[in-house]
Design an enzyme around this catalytic site. Structure first.
Site, PDB file in Angstrom:
ATOM      1  N   THR A   1       4.120  -4.633   4.792  1.00 30.93           N
ATOM      2  CA  THR A   1       4.566  -3.636   3.820  1.00 30.93           C
ATOM      3  C   THR A   1       4.397  -2.249   4.423  1.00 30.93           C
ATOM      4  O   THR A   1       3.293  -1.726   4.514  1.00 30.93           O
ATOM      5  CB  THR A   1       3.751  -3.770   2.515  1.00 30.93           C
ATOM      6  OG1 THR A   1       3.707  -5.148   2.169  1.00 30.93           O
ATOM      7  CG2 THR A   1       4.396  -2.979   1.392  1.00 30.93           C
TER       8      THR A   1
ATOM      9  N   ARG B   1       6.361 -13.136  -1.021  1.00 30.79           N
ATOM     10  CA  ARG B   1       7.528 -12.367  -0.598  1.00 30.79           C
ATOM     11  C   ARG B   1       8.802 -13.106  -0.969  1.00 30.79           C
ATOM     12  O   ARG B   1       8.823 -14.331  -1.059  1.00 30.79           O
ATOM     13  CB  ARG B   1       7.494 -12.119   0.916  1.00 30.79           C
ATOM     14  CG  ARG B   1       6.381 -11.189   1.352  1.00 30.79           C
ATOM     15  CD  ARG B   1       6.480 -10.902   2.836  1.00 30.79           C
ATOM     16  NE  ARG B   1       7.548  -9.976   3.120  1.00 30.79           N
ATOM     17  CZ  ARG B   1       7.379  -8.682   3.435  1.00 30.79           C
ATOM     18  NH1 ARG B   1       6.176  -8.171   3.557  1.00 30.79           N
ATOM     19  NH2 ARG B   1       8.409  -7.911   3.649  1.00 30.79           N
TER      20      ARG B   1
ATOM     21  N   ARG C   1       7.859 -15.941   3.565  1.00 33.18           N
ATOM     22  CA  ARG C   1       7.470 -16.097   4.981  1.00 33.18           C
ATOM     23  C   ARG C   1       6.009 -16.505   5.129  1.00 33.18           C
ATOM     24  O   ARG C   1       5.615 -17.027   6.153  1.00 33.18           O
ATOM     25  CB  ARG C   1       7.744 -14.815   5.756  1.00 33.18           C
ATOM     26  CG  ARG C   1       6.798 -13.700   5.411  1.00 33.18           C
ATOM     27  CD  ARG C   1       6.960 -12.558   6.391  1.00 33.18           C
ATOM     28  NE  ARG C   1       8.218 -11.863   6.196  1.00 33.18           N
ATOM     29  CZ  ARG C   1       8.388 -10.569   6.484  1.00 33.18           C
ATOM     30  NH1 ARG C   1       7.397  -9.883   6.994  1.00 33.18           N
ATOM     31  NH2 ARG C   1       9.527  -9.973   6.276  1.00 33.18           N
TER      32      ARG C   1
ATOM     33  N   HIS D   1      -2.286 -14.331   5.400  1.00 30.68           N
ATOM     34  CA  HIS D   1      -2.116 -14.732   6.804  1.00 30.68           C
ATOM     35  C   HIS D   1      -2.724 -16.094   7.128  1.00 30.68           C
ATOM     36  O   HIS D   1      -2.489 -16.618   8.217  1.00 30.68           O
ATOM     37  CB  HIS D   1      -2.559 -13.600   7.726  1.00 30.68           C
ATOM     38  CG  HIS D   1      -1.682 -12.406   7.533  1.00 30.68           C
ATOM     39  ND1 HIS D   1      -0.318 -12.465   7.744  1.00 30.68           N
ATOM     40  CD2 HIS D   1      -1.934 -11.164   7.055  1.00 30.68           C
ATOM     41  CE1 HIS D   1       0.218 -11.292   7.436  1.00 30.68           C
ATOM     42  NE2 HIS D   1      -0.740 -10.496   7.008  1.00 30.68           N
TER      43      HIS D   1
ATOM     44  N   ASN E   1      -7.182 -10.631   0.842  1.00 33.22           N
ATOM     45  CA  ASN E   1      -5.780 -11.053   0.909  1.00 33.22           C
ATOM     46  C   ASN E   1      -5.672 -12.249   1.865  1.00 33.22           C
ATOM     47  O   ASN E   1      -6.067 -12.146   3.027  1.00 33.22           O
ATOM     48  CB  ASN E   1      -4.942  -9.859   1.414  1.00 33.22           C
ATOM     49  CG  ASN E   1      -3.467 -10.184   1.501  1.00 33.22           C
ATOM     50  OD1 ASN E   1      -3.097 -11.245   1.982  1.00 33.22           O
ATOM     51  ND2 ASN E   1      -2.624  -9.272   1.063  1.00 33.22           N
TER      52      ASN E   1
ATOM     53  N   HIS F   1       0.573 -12.209  -1.661  1.00 34.97           N
ATOM     54  CA  HIS F   1       1.901 -11.579  -1.786  1.00 34.97           C
ATOM     55  C   HIS F   1       2.961 -12.661  -1.637  1.00 34.97           C
ATOM     56  O   HIS F   1       3.134 -13.225  -0.553  1.00 34.97           O
ATOM     57  CB  HIS F   1       2.026 -10.528  -0.680  1.00 34.97           C
ATOM     58  CG  HIS F   1       3.304  -9.754  -0.693  1.00 34.97           C
ATOM     59  ND1 HIS F   1       3.582  -8.764   0.228  1.00 34.97           N
ATOM     60  CD2 HIS F   1       4.395  -9.793  -1.505  1.00 34.97           C
ATOM     61  CE1 HIS F   1       4.784  -8.252  -0.009  1.00 34.97           C
ATOM     62  NE2 HIS F   1       5.304  -8.868  -1.055  1.00 34.97           N
TER      63      HIS F   1
ATOM     64  N   GLU G   1      -2.571   1.627  -6.043  1.00 34.18           N
ATOM     65  CA  GLU G   1      -3.229   1.301  -4.775  1.00 34.18           C
ATOM     66  C   GLU G   1      -2.646   2.224  -3.726  1.00 34.18           C
ATOM     67  O   GLU G   1      -1.418   2.267  -3.540  1.00 34.18           O
ATOM     68  CB  GLU G   1      -3.001  -0.176  -4.406  1.00 34.18           C
ATOM     69  CG  GLU G   1      -3.698  -0.516  -3.081  1.00 34.18           C
ATOM     70  CD  GLU G   1      -3.830  -2.011  -2.825  1.00 34.18           C
ATOM     71  OE1 GLU G   1      -3.982  -2.782  -3.782  1.00 34.18           O
ATOM     72  OE2 GLU G   1      -3.787  -2.389  -1.637  1.00 34.18           O
TER      73      GLU G   1
ATOM     74  N   GLU H   1       0.730  -9.855  -5.649  1.00 34.84           N
ATOM     75  CA  GLU H   1       1.582  -8.794  -5.088  1.00 34.84           C
ATOM     76  C   GLU H   1       3.016  -9.260  -5.062  1.00 34.84           C
ATOM     77  O   GLU H   1       3.296 -10.394  -4.617  1.00 34.84           O
ATOM     78  CB  GLU H   1       1.182  -8.510  -3.638  1.00 34.84           C
ATOM     79  CG  GLU H   1       0.115  -7.497  -3.482  1.00 34.84           C
ATOM     80  CD  GLU H   1      -0.130  -7.230  -2.012  1.00 34.84           C
ATOM     81  OE1 GLU H   1       0.808  -7.349  -1.189  1.00 34.84           O
ATOM     82  OE2 GLU H   1      -1.267  -6.922  -1.687  1.00 34.84           O
TER      83      GLU H   1
ATOM     84  N   HIS I   1      -4.530  -1.797   3.023  1.00 31.31           N
ATOM     85  CA  HIS I   1      -3.640  -1.957   4.176  1.00 31.31           C
ATOM     86  C   HIS I   1      -4.310  -1.542   5.483  1.00 31.31           C
ATOM     87  O   HIS I   1      -4.628  -0.387   5.690  1.00 31.31           O
ATOM     88  CB  HIS I   1      -2.317  -1.210   4.037  1.00 31.31           C
ATOM     89  CG  HIS I   1      -1.225  -1.877   4.830  1.00 31.31           C
ATOM     90  ND1 HIS I   1      -0.377  -2.806   4.300  1.00 31.31           N
ATOM     91  CD2 HIS I   1      -0.924  -1.794   6.142  1.00 31.31           C
ATOM     92  CE1 HIS I   1       0.427  -3.247   5.243  1.00 31.31           C
ATOM     93  NE2 HIS I   1       0.109  -2.661   6.366  1.00 31.31           N
TER      94      HIS I   1
HETATM   95  N1  PXP Z   1      -2.639  -4.084  -0.235  1.00 31.10           N
HETATM   96  C1  PXP Z   1      -1.303  -4.243  -0.273  1.00 31.10           C
HETATM   97  C2  PXP Z   1      -0.579  -3.706  -1.453  1.00 31.10           C
HETATM   98  C3  PXP Z   1      -0.629  -4.917   0.760  1.00 31.10           C
HETATM   99  O1  PXP Z   1       0.714  -5.072   0.705  1.00 31.10           O
HETATM  100  C4  PXP Z   1      -1.364  -5.436   1.829  1.00 31.10           C
HETATM  101  C5  PXP Z   1      -0.675  -6.169   2.937  1.00 31.10           C
HETATM  102  O2  PXP Z   1       0.015  -7.253   2.464  1.00 31.10           O
HETATM  103  C6  PXP Z   1      -2.762  -5.279   1.810  1.00 31.10           C
HETATM  104  C7  PXP Z   1      -3.361  -4.575   0.786  1.00 31.10           C
HETATM  105  C8  PXP Z   1      -3.623  -5.868   2.874  1.00 31.10           C
HETATM  106  O3  PXP Z   1      -3.336  -5.309   4.113  1.00 31.10           O
HETATM  107  P1  PXP Z   1      -3.955  -5.939   5.412  1.00 31.10           P
HETATM  108  O4  PXP Z   1      -3.520  -7.361   5.468  1.00 31.10           O
HETATM  109  O5  PXP Z   1      -3.410  -5.085   6.494  1.00 31.10           O
HETATM  110  O6  PXP Z   1      -5.460  -5.819   5.279  1.00 31.10           O
END
Ligand code: PXP
Length: 248
Positions: A103, A47, A51, A12, A9, A45, A153, A72, A196
């Site tokens: 999330t 949003r 952001r 960030h 992901n 994602h 998930e 996402e 997550h």
């Molecule tokens: N899976 C989903 C569905 C998420 O919403 C997120 C966070 O955006 C992640 C995985 C990844 O989480 P993290 O960034 O904490 O590893």
């Protein structure tokens, strides 16, 4: 046992870019490095408040990536139209609240089953693998299967938080729930992903569960990239996952 996929992901990277405005660091460049470092897919994602990831990032990812994009999004008309325009490999539906930092909970598929069934139909028709980001809860898995979602998930946030806080009793309880629901999901025909908050420490027990098909990991990897570089940070996550899957 099938290979466990790693979805990286890159949200960030966009968070850092947006802290200053402008174009750097570029999430698409990060996604290409992740792809070369062994990511099996990229997760982003978009949003509602933009952001971190913005619309042009999704355009760039769809154009540049060789590996699948897991898009996402919240279950809104705006996001559905964007997904239908891009036709990503996968769409993961997540709950979204403006005031949250990330999330925080799973989607309530039980309470919204009719609306979600109608919402995912065109997405599935467009060829997307639709997943529901849900708590490790039997009723949510049953509802996901009932509305025709092929993938769930499971939200690993409470498990990951317990690791971070050194609360081993809660960690073990949360791991037991995830373990049971991974097996249950697979038994009712769902493809099961987990995501997550996972780190090098916490990923192992989840990666070891044989029915887990994919992990989606972002924040920790992007943070670790500051110290090791993105490619090596991903390679180490891959190593932790493979070690656990192959029995340590
Ligand atoms: N899976 C989903 C569905 C998420 O919403 C997120 C966070 O955006 C992640 C995985 C990844 O989480 P993290 O960034 O904490 O590893």
């Amino acid at each position: 046992m099938d290979k466990l996929r790693l979805g990286v992901n890159i949200d960030h990277v966009a968070t850092v870019r947006n802290a200053r405005g402008g174009n750097v660091p570029d999430p698409v460049r990060a996604a290409l490095i992740a792809q070369d470092a062994g990511a099996d897919g990229i997760t982003a994602h978009l949003r509602e408040d933009r952001r971190h990831i913005i619309d042009s990032d999704i355009d760039g990812l769809m154009e540049a990536l060789r590996v699948p994009l897991n898009f996402e999004m919240a279950a809104t008309d705006e996001m559905q139209a964007i997904a239908l325009r891009h036709k990503p490999h996968a769409v993961c539906l997540v709950p979204e609240k403006r005031e949250e930092r990330t999330t925080e909970g799973g989607l309530d598929v039980v309470a919204n089953d009719n609306a979600l069934a109608a919402f995912i139909e065109p997405l599935r028709g467009a060829g997307a693998r639709v997943s529901m980001f849900v708590a490790a809860d039997k009723a949510q898995l049953d509802a996901s299967a009932r509305i025709g979602a092929p993938v769930v998930e499971l939200h690993a946030g409470a498990y990951a938080d317990a690791w971070a806080e050194g609360d081993w009793a809660t960690r073990d309880d949360e791991l037991a729930k995830i373990t049971d629901m991974v097996a249950y999901g697979a038994s009712i025909g769902l493809e099961v992903h987990v995501g997550h908050g996972l780190t090098y420490d916490s990923v192992g027990p989840i990666a070891a569960l044989p029915q887990v098909a994919e992990l989606n990991i972002g924040h920790f990897i992007i943070g670790e990239a500051i110290f090791r570089g993105l490619g090596p940070a991903i390679a180490e996550m891959r190593r932790c996952m493979d070690e656990a899957r192959n029995g340590g």
